[in-house]
Scaffold this motif. Sequence first.
Motif, mmCIF file in Angstrom:
data_model
loop_
_atom_site.group_PDB
_atom_site.id
_atom_site.type_symbol
_atom_site.label_atom_id
_atom_site.label_comp_id
_atom_site.label_asym_id
_atom_site.label_seq_id
_atom_site.Cartn_x
_atom_site.Cartn_y
_atom_site.Cartn_z
ATOM 1 N N VAL A 59 -10.470 -39.247 26.848
ATOM 2 C CA VAL A 59 -9.288 -40.054 26.546
ATOM 3 C C VAL A 59 -8.786 -40.767 27.800
ATOM 4 O O VAL A 59 -8.035 -41.748 27.706
ATOM 5 C CB VAL A 59 -8.153 -39.207 25.928
ATOM 6 C CG1 VAL A 59 -8.608 -38.579 24.626
ATOM 7 C CG2 VAL A 59 -7.675 -38.137 26.906
ATOM 8 N N GLY A 60 -9.214 -40.294 28.989
ATOM 9 C CA GLY A 60 -8.814 -40.957 30.221
ATOM 10 C C GLY A 60 -9.604 -42.202 30.539
ATOM 11 O O GLY A 60 -9.266 -42.929 31.488
ATOM 12 N N LEU A 61 -10.641 -42.486 29.770
ATOM 13 C CA LEU A 61 -11.442 -43.692 29.989
ATOM 14 C C LEU A 61 -10.741 -44.907 29.398
ATOM 15 O O LEU A 61 -9.940 -44.793 28.467
ATOM 16 C CB LEU A 61 -12.822 -43.521 29.344
ATOM 17 C CG LEU A 61 -13.750 -42.516 30.012
ATOM 18 C CD1 LEU A 61 -14.940 -42.200 29.104
ATOM 19 C CD2 LEU A 61 -14.241 -43.040 31.360
ATOM 20 N N PRO A 62 -11.056 -46.098 29.909
ATOM 21 C CA PRO A 62 -10.452 -47.308 29.335
ATOM 22 C C PRO A 62 -10.785 -47.440 27.847
ATOM 23 O O PRO A 62 -11.899 -47.114 27.413
ATOM 24 C CB PRO A 62 -11.101 -48.441 30.146
ATOM 25 C CG PRO A 62 -11.525 -47.801 31.428
ATOM 26 C CD PRO A 62 -11.918 -46.395 31.068
ATOM 27 N N ALA A 63 -9.846 -47.923 27.076
ATOM 28 C CA ALA A 63 -10.058 -48.085 25.641
ATOM 29 C C ALA A 63 -11.271 -48.974 25.380
ATOM 30 O O ALA A 63 -11.428 -50.024 26.001
ATOM 31 C CB ALA A 63 -8.813 -48.701 25.001
#
Length: 288
Positions: free
Chosen positions: A41-45
């Motif tokens: 979830v910490g990765l770019p959308a």
Amino acid sequence: MDRAGIPGAADDHTDPTALAALLAHPRWEVVPTAGVLEAAVGLPAGATVTVTASPGRGVEATVAVAEGLAARGFAAVPHLAARSLHDRAELAGYLERLAGVGVDDVFVVGGDAREPAGEFADGLALLRAIEELGRPARVGVPSYPDGHHRISDDVLWADLRAKQAHADYTVTQLCFDADRLCAFVGEARRRGVDLPVVAGIPGVVDTARLLRIGIRIGVTDAARFARSHRSTAAALLRPGRHRPDELVARLAAHVAAGDCDLERVHVYTFNQIEPTVRWLSQAGRAAA
């Protein structure tokens, strides 16, 4: 692979435009361990996220994580390891599952298993089977700036030339040496390999965390990784945390000088997603 082919050293000064372009649309690689979907979830959308494969965890673990990433809106790219697949029926089942969740890009590797589990002895055999079954929109294959501990350079080059008829891009194995990586790209072009090259670089890697991941994916897999990445093992095992600032600055300098035909970067996160995303965001803003 030797370092011949660089027409002079690249300027050590960072070129902001080249650096920004190089870091604009990175691929992120994760290991299919427990908790990776929560960490993602910490990765770019909408980011492109690849999922490794290993003999210890099997293809099922890789495909399951890819399905989970796709459900969360990421462009998932599972590694399909030839020597870990049993037959075409199993392959067709995985391809159907992936297509069902919108995964249209796979990365084909031979795999680290010593012996094939079934009919696919190497990546080329798997690529041909995928073609016959109906290939996804995009297929990637690996390449080796540092060479391979069990395969000669001549065989690696012949293999890559054969694979490009079935592939859309190649991602280099992890490399800490910008000059070596760019020399490899130049040599690829001279040898008739015209696939887009994505540079495999480390993220922000903490030694202790890396060792814990090594234990979780299996000691054998970790040992094979170290043997397969000649110039990287020592760098990864230095105390503290490695940051790739110097590496990407030098890659950008080569790109700006016109002697390194790279498409973008592929970031090996070793599941250290938060510090790596933070580093790349800061690097991108500094280059803008």
